[in-house]
Design a protein around this motif. Structure first.
Motif, PDB file in Angstrom:
ATOM      1  N   ALA A 262       5.086   6.553   2.774  1.00  0.00           N
ATOM      2  CA  ALA A 262       3.794   5.478   1.936  1.00  0.00           C
ATOM      3  C   ALA A 262       3.471   6.147   0.861  1.00  0.00           C
ATOM      4  CB  ALA A 262       3.027   4.390   2.747  1.00  0.00           C
ATOM      5  N   LYS A 263       2.346   7.455   1.216  1.00  0.00           N
ATOM      6  CA  LYS A 263       1.833   8.073   0.475  1.00  0.00           C
ATOM      7  C   LYS A 263       2.679   9.048  -0.656  1.00  0.00           C
ATOM      8  CE  LYS A 263      -0.739  11.930   0.793  1.00  0.00           C
ATOM      9  NZ  LYS A 263      -1.532  13.365   1.630  1.00  0.00           N
ATOM     10  N   SER A 264       4.081   9.228  -0.344  1.00  0.00           N
ATOM     11  CA  SER A 264       4.740   9.955  -1.719  1.00  0.00           C
ATOM     12  C   SER A 264       5.350   8.799  -2.138  1.00  0.00           C
ATOM     13  CB  SER A 264       5.894  10.215  -0.480  1.00  0.00           C
ATOM     14  OG  SER A 264       7.324  11.343  -1.004  1.00  0.00           O
ATOM     15  N   GLN A 265       5.460   7.488  -2.130  1.00  0.00           N
ATOM     16  CA  GLN A 265       5.723   6.279  -2.520  1.00  0.00           C
ATOM     17  C   GLN A 265       4.921   6.086  -4.023  1.00  0.00           C
ATOM     18  OE1 GLN A 265       7.610   3.671   0.300  1.00  0.00           O
ATOM     19  NE2 GLN A 265       9.115   4.307  -0.197  1.00  0.00           N
ATOM     20  N   ALA A 266       3.556   6.027  -3.197  1.00  0.00           N
ATOM     21  CA  ALA A 266       2.694   5.602  -4.116  1.00  0.00           C
ATOM     22  C   ALA A 266       2.397   6.513  -5.368  1.00  0.00           C
ATOM     23  CB  ALA A 266       1.295   6.087  -3.102  1.00  0.00           C
ATOM     24  N   LYS A 267       2.233   8.404  -4.541  1.00  0.00           N
ATOM     25  CA  LYS A 267       2.018   9.160  -5.086  1.00  0.00           C
ATOM     26  C   LYS A 267       3.484   9.051  -6.677  1.00  0.00           C
ATOM     27  CE  LYS A 267       0.719  13.500  -3.893  1.00  0.00           C
ATOM     28  NZ  LYS A 267       0.811  13.988  -2.773  1.00  0.00           N
ATOM     29  N   SER A 268       4.832   9.509  -5.926  1.00  0.00           N
ATOM     30  CA  SER A 268       5.763   8.524  -7.087  1.00  0.00           C
ATOM     31  C   SER A 268       5.530   7.903  -8.696  1.00  0.00           C
ATOM     32  CB  SER A 268       6.856   8.738  -6.287  1.00  0.00           C
ATOM     33  OG  SER A 268       8.261   8.653  -7.028  1.00  0.00           O
ATOM     34  N   PHE A 269       5.050   6.495  -7.648  1.00  0.00           N
ATOM     35  CA  PHE A 269       4.741   5.384  -8.665  1.00  0.00           C
ATOM     36  C   PHE A 269       4.168   6.024  -9.449  1.00  0.00           C
ATOM     37  CE2 PHE A 269       2.507   1.855  -9.914  1.00  0.00           C
ATOM     38  CZ  PHE A 269       3.707   1.085 -10.611  1.00  0.00           C
ATOM     39  N   VAL A 270       2.505   6.404  -9.152  1.00  0.00           N
ATOM     40  CA  VAL A 270       1.794   7.029 -10.227  1.00  0.00           C
ATOM     41  C   VAL A 270       2.330   8.023 -11.123  1.00  0.00           C
ATOM     42  CG1 VAL A 270      -0.660   7.604 -10.544  1.00  0.00           C
ATOM     43  CG2 VAL A 270      -0.291   6.238  -8.781  1.00  0.00           C
ATOM     44  N   ARG A 271       3.352   8.682 -11.156  1.00  0.00           N
ATOM     45  CA  ARG A 271       3.734  10.171 -11.705  1.00  0.00           C
ATOM     46  C   ARG A 271       4.727   9.242 -12.458  1.00  0.00           C
ATOM     47  NH1 ARG A 271       2.987  14.108  -7.101  1.00  0.00           N
ATOM     48  NH2 ARG A 271       1.032  14.745  -6.644  1.00  0.00           N
ATOM     49  N   ASN A 272       5.115   8.493 -12.379  1.00  0.00           N
ATOM     50  CA  ASN A 272       7.146   8.259 -13.179  1.00  0.00           C
ATOM     51  C   ASN A 272       6.904   6.992 -13.130  1.00  0.00           C
ATOM     52  OD1 ASN A 272       7.632  10.983 -12.175  1.00  0.00           O
ATOM     53  ND2 ASN A 272       8.429  10.089 -10.043  1.00  0.00           N
TER      54      ASN A 272
END
Length: 55
Positions: free
Chosen positions: A25-35
């Protein structure tokens, strides 16, 4: 990847389901914000974060 490594990974995954879910979940959240996040998304997320920090 060796069969032993696959088995070890599967064993860890089964023993640490909540930790794995958290990491994903943490990885997905960071990816969403960045991309993908728009300015509106970022503003909404900022409000959510501020509310979370109050509690």
């Amino acid at each position: 990847m060796s069969e032993a490594k696959k088995a070890a990974n599967k064993k860890w995954d089964m023993a640490n389901r909540e930790r794995k879910r958290y990491i994903t979940a943490k990885s997905q959240a960071k990816s969403f914000v960045r991309n993908y996040a728009t300015q509106d998304d970022l503003e909404n997320l900022k409000k959510i974060i501020e509310e979370k920090q109050k509690n």
